[in-house]
Design a protein around this motif. Structure first.
Motif, PDB file in Angstrom:
ATOM      1  N   GLU A   1       0.821  -1.213   0.000  1.00  0.00           N
ATOM      2  CA  GLU A   1       0.000   0.000   0.000  1.00  0.00           C
ATOM      3  C   GLU A   1       0.852   1.257   0.000  1.00  0.00           C
ATOM      4  OE1 GLU A   1      -3.203  -0.090  -0.529  1.00  0.00           O
ATOM      5  OE2 GLU A   1      -3.183  -2.273  -0.486  1.00  0.00           O
ATOM      6  N   LEU A   2       2.004   1.238   0.679  1.00  0.00           N
ATOM      7  CA  LEU A   2       2.911   2.386   0.616  1.00  0.00           C
ATOM      8  C   LEU A   2       3.381   2.608  -0.814  1.00  0.00           C
ATOM      9  CD1 LEU A   2       4.715   4.595   1.792  1.00  0.00           C
ATOM     10  CD2 LEU A   2       6.396   2.811   2.355  1.00  0.00           C
ATOM     11  N   ASN A   3       3.793   1.540  -1.465  1.00  0.00           N
ATOM     12  CA  ASN A   3       4.202   1.665  -2.866  1.00  0.00           C
ATOM     13  C   ASN A   3       3.046   2.136  -3.731  1.00  0.00           C
ATOM     14  OD1 ASN A   3       7.086   0.557  -3.778  1.00  0.00           O
ATOM     15  ND2 ASN A   3       6.455  -0.516  -1.912  1.00  0.00           N
ATOM     16  N   ALA A   4       1.832   1.705  -3.405  1.00  0.00           N
ATOM     17  CA  ALA A   4       0.668   2.106  -4.195  1.00  0.00           C
ATOM     18  C   ALA A   4       0.400   3.608  -4.083  1.00  0.00           C
ATOM     19  CB  ALA A   4      -0.560   1.311  -3.762  1.00  0.00           C
ATOM     20  N   ILE A   5       0.663   4.198  -2.903  1.00  0.00           N
ATOM     21  CA  ILE A   5       0.553   5.657  -2.787  1.00  0.00           C
ATOM     22  C   ILE A   5       1.469   6.310  -3.808  1.00  0.00           C
ATOM     23  CG2 ILE A   5       0.908   7.677  -1.323  1.00  0.00           C
ATOM     24  CD1 ILE A   5       0.595   5.809   1.123  1.00  0.00           C
ATOM     25  N   ASP A   6       2.719   5.879  -3.817  1.00  0.00           N
ATOM     26  CA  ASP A   6       3.710   6.498  -4.692  1.00  0.00           C
ATOM     27  C   ASP A   6       3.463   6.192  -6.164  1.00  0.00           C
ATOM     28  OD1 ASP A   6       5.174   7.888  -2.746  1.00  0.00           O
ATOM     29  OD2 ASP A   6       6.257   6.079  -2.183  1.00  0.00           O
ATOM     30  N   LEU A   7       2.916   5.024  -6.470  1.00  0.00           N
ATOM     31  CA  LEU A   7       2.570   4.711  -7.855  1.00  0.00           C
ATOM     32  C   LEU A   7       1.484   5.656  -8.370  1.00  0.00           C
ATOM     33  CD1 LEU A   7       2.572   0.827  -7.615  1.00  0.00           C
ATOM     34  CD2 LEU A   7       4.075   2.172  -9.089  1.00  0.00           C
ATOM     35  N   ALA A   8       0.487   5.941  -7.525  1.00  0.00           N
ATOM     36  CA  ALA A   8      -0.574   6.870  -7.930  1.00  0.00           C
ATOM     37  C   ALA A   8      -0.034   8.289  -8.078  1.00  0.00           C
ATOM     38  CB  ALA A   8      -1.710   6.839  -6.917  1.00  0.00           C
ATOM     39  N   LEU A   9       0.803   8.714  -7.126  1.00  0.00           N
ATOM     40  CA  LEU A   9       1.402  10.047  -7.229  1.00  0.00           C
ATOM     41  C   LEU A   9       2.290  10.164  -8.467  1.00  0.00           C
ATOM     42  CD1 LEU A   9       2.410  10.500  -3.480  1.00  0.00           C
ATOM     43  CD2 LEU A   9       0.570  11.723  -4.669  1.00  0.00           C
ATOM     44  N   ASP A  10       3.006   9.094  -8.774  1.00  0.00           N
ATOM     45  CA  ASP A  10       3.913   9.126  -9.920  1.00  0.00           C
ATOM     46  C   ASP A  10       3.150   9.238 -11.228  1.00  0.00           C
ATOM     47  OD1 ASP A  10       6.922   8.483 -10.817  1.00  0.00           O
ATOM     48  OD2 ASP A  10       5.543   7.424 -12.156  1.00  0.00           O
ATOM     49  N   ILE A  11       2.030   8.539 -11.371  1.00  0.00           N
ATOM     50  CA  ILE A  11       1.292   8.617 -12.632  1.00  0.00           C
ATOM     51  C   ILE A  11       0.747  10.026 -12.838  1.00  0.00           C
ATOM     52  CG2 ILE A  11      -1.012   7.913 -11.837  1.00  0.00           C
ATOM     53  CD1 ILE A  11      -1.251   6.194 -14.343  1.00  0.00           C
ATOM     54  N   VAL A  12       0.355  10.682 -11.746  1.00  0.00           N
ATOM     55  CA  VAL A  12      -0.120  12.061 -11.837  1.00  0.00           C
ATOM     56  C   VAL A  12       1.018  12.993 -12.241  1.00  0.00           C
ATOM     57  CG1 VAL A  12      -0.920  14.008 -10.432  1.00  0.00           C
ATOM     58  CG2 VAL A  12      -2.050  11.783 -10.249  1.00  0.00           C
ATOM     59  N   ALA A  13       2.154  12.869 -11.564  1.00  0.00           N
ATOM     60  CA  ALA A  13       3.268  13.781 -11.817  1.00  0.00           C
ATOM     61  C   ALA A  13       3.937  13.510 -13.163  1.00  0.00           C
ATOM     62  CB  ALA A  13       4.293  13.662 -10.693  1.00  0.00           C
ATOM     63  N   ARG A  14       4.153  12.254 -13.477  1.00  0.00           N
ATOM     64  CA  ARG A  14       4.899  11.895 -14.685  1.00  0.00           C
ATOM     65  C   ARG A  14       4.126  12.235 -15.953  1.00  0.00           C
ATOM     66  NH1 ARG A  14       9.312   8.795 -15.093  1.00  0.00           N
ATOM     67  NH2 ARG A  14       9.034   8.118 -12.928  1.00  0.00           N
ATOM     68  N   PHE A  15       2.817  12.093 -15.894  1.00  0.00           N
ATOM     69  CA  PHE A  15       2.007  12.283 -17.101  1.00  0.00           C
ATOM     70  C   PHE A  15       1.112  13.524 -17.005  1.00  0.00           C
ATOM     71  CE2 PHE A  15       2.971   7.711 -16.733  1.00  0.00           C
ATOM     72  CZ  PHE A  15       3.676   7.543 -17.913  1.00  0.00           C
ATOM     73  N   ALA A  16       1.559  14.512 -16.212  1.00  0.00           N
ATOM     74  CA  ALA A  16       0.761  15.726 -16.016  1.00  0.00           C
ATOM     75  C   ALA A  16       0.572  16.519 -17.303  1.00  0.00           C
ATOM     76  CB  ALA A  16       1.414  16.610 -14.952  1.00  0.00           C
ATOM     77  N   ALA A  17       1.504  16.383 -18.233  1.00  0.00           N
ATOM     78  CA  ALA A  17       1.403  17.144 -19.484  1.00  0.00           C
ATOM     79  C   ALA A  17       0.628  16.400 -20.569  1.00  0.00           C
ATOM     80  CB  ALA A  17       2.801  17.500 -19.990  1.00  0.00           C
TER      81      ALA A  17
ATOM     82  N   PRO B   1      -8.478  14.563 -19.999  1.00  0.00           N
ATOM     83  CA  PRO B   1      -9.420  15.394 -19.241  1.00  0.00           C
ATOM     84  C   PRO B   1      -8.978  15.546 -17.782  1.00  0.00           C
ATOM     85  CG  PRO B   1     -10.582  13.721 -20.517  1.00  0.00           C
ATOM     86  CD  PRO B   1      -9.127  13.370 -20.582  1.00  0.00           C
ATOM     87  N   ARG B   2      -9.456  16.606 -17.166  1.00  0.00           N
ATOM     88  CA  ARG B   2      -9.142  16.851 -15.757  1.00  0.00           C
ATOM     89  C   ARG B   2      -9.592  15.681 -14.888  1.00  0.00           C
ATOM     90  NH1 ARG B   2      -8.112  21.920 -13.125  1.00  0.00           N
ATOM     91  NH2 ARG B   2      -8.439  21.758 -10.869  1.00  0.00           N
ATOM     92  N   SER B   3     -10.651  15.009 -15.296  1.00  0.00           N
ATOM     93  CA  SER B   3     -11.150  13.884 -14.506  1.00  0.00           C
ATOM     94  C   SER B   3     -10.145  12.736 -14.430  1.00  0.00           C
ATOM     95  CB  SER B   3     -12.480  13.381 -15.073  1.00  0.00           C
ATOM     96  OG  SER B   3     -12.352  13.035 -16.440  1.00  0.00           O
ATOM     97  N   PHE B   4      -9.181  12.672 -15.348  1.00  0.00           N
ATOM     98  CA  PHE B   4      -8.104  11.690 -15.239  1.00  0.00           C
ATOM     99  C   PHE B   4      -7.370  11.874 -13.919  1.00  0.00           C
ATOM    100  CE2 PHE B   4      -3.584  10.719 -15.642  1.00  0.00           C
ATOM    101  CZ  PHE B   4      -3.590   9.414 -16.127  1.00  0.00           C
ATOM    102  N   PHE B   5      -7.027  13.116 -13.597  1.00  0.00           N
ATOM    103  CA  PHE B   5      -6.297  13.400 -12.368  1.00  0.00           C
ATOM    104  C   PHE B   5      -7.200  13.254 -11.139  1.00  0.00           C
ATOM    105  CE2 PHE B   5      -4.236  15.776 -15.815  1.00  0.00           C
ATOM    106  CZ  PHE B   5      -3.001  15.147 -15.794  1.00  0.00           C
ATOM    107  N   ASP B   6      -8.497  13.530 -11.308  1.00  0.00           N
ATOM    108  CA  ASP B   6      -9.441  13.256 -10.216  1.00  0.00           C
ATOM    109  C   ASP B   6      -9.360  11.788  -9.811  1.00  0.00           C
ATOM    110  OD1 ASP B   6     -10.348  15.882 -10.401  1.00  0.00           O
ATOM    111  OD2 ASP B   6     -12.219  15.360 -11.413  1.00  0.00           O
TER     112      ASP B   6
END
Length: 278
Positions: free
Chosen positions: A96-112, A116-121
């Protein structure tokens, strides 16, 4: 060591907030930063990204413990002894700790990415729920006179980030649709074992995780299909192509076909990838 002053400065973009949470090595503060990022994002107080955002780290911040070892050296865990249950809960907390960082990474890495905004939601919801899961499991370890970091853990999950850093479709295929979907396969039998030994407290936590993970797989399936439609790919065929190229592990049967289908992941996606299910 984390920047102790940074937590007092509110981020201006979602990418900045996600990266600061990724970098945090103190796990209580990592959860706090994740929850703050979610609150600001859902309050529509953040932009998505900006040129001034910090650089994305190669690895997330981590405390000195647990010691990370090869997956092959981590012992199998039995729920039939107190020590075995602690080891199992510790392993789940690590996931679950790794899962936090995996979710944060997908947001940060693919922010550009042009999504749609709902992807980041969706992915910030995942990050927030993974942080909740880590907290529940950490508190359960404390109730059993242990703590996260007391036992060795492996680093296999973060390898998925490195293998899929180049492509959003590959990330969606491997992380939610392979790794998280595996949780749907194994959790029901684990719940049966916990109930059999009378550990209702841990079972109640796994019920919460199981139901949330269905939503996470569904978010992954939704956006994977979105990308395939935009790019003109057959989703099941593209999934198999990306998994063969980017996933180093095995796609193991048996599968929880019902739970997977409820999340939008039908057998046409994964059956061809598992020799035992052909």
């Amino acid at each position: 060591m984390s920047d102790t002053g940074a937590i007092d400065r509110m981020p201006s973009t979602l990418r900045q907030a996600a990266i600061e949470a990724l970098l945090e090595a103190d796990l209580d503060r990592k959860v706090e930063r994740t929850n703050t990022a979610c609150r600001l994002w859902f309050g529509r107080r953040l932009g998505v990204h900006a040129p001034t955002d910090p650089a994305l780290p190669d690895r997330p911040g981590r405390p000195a413990e647990p010691m990370l070892v090869s997956p092959r050296t981590v012992k199998r865990r039995s729920v039939h002894t107190p020590a075995g249950r602690i080891a199992m809960i510790h392993a789940l907390a690590h996931i679950e700790l790794n899962a936090i960082d995996l979710a944060l990474d997908i947001v940060a890495r693919f922010a550009a990415e042009k999504v749609p905004r709902s992807f980041f939601d969706g992915w910030m919801t995942v990050a927030q729920e993974e942080a909740k899961h880590f907290g529940l499991l950490s508190r359960r370890l404390a109730e059993l006179d242990s703590h996260y970091g007391a036992l060795p853990a492996h680093d296999g999950l973060w390898q998925a980030v490195e293998a899929t850093s180049h492509d959003l479709g590959a990330r969606l295929a491997v992380v939610p649709l392979i790794l998280e979907a595996r949780g749907l396969d194994v959790t029901p039998s684990l719940l049966e074992k916990l109930h059999a030994v009378g550990d209702r407290e841990t079972a109640a936590i796994l019920e919460i995780i199981y139901n949330d993970e269905k939503k996470h797989v569904a978010i992954g399936a939704k956006w994977f299909r979105f990308l395939c439609a935009r790019q003109g790919h057959n989703p099941a065929e593209r999934f198999q192509e990306l998994v063969r190229a980017c996933f180093r592990g095995e796609v193991k049967a048996p599968f929880n076909d019902r739970a997977r289908a409820e999340a939008g992941l039908t057998p046409t996606f994964y059956r061809a990838l598992s020799p035992l299910s052909r």
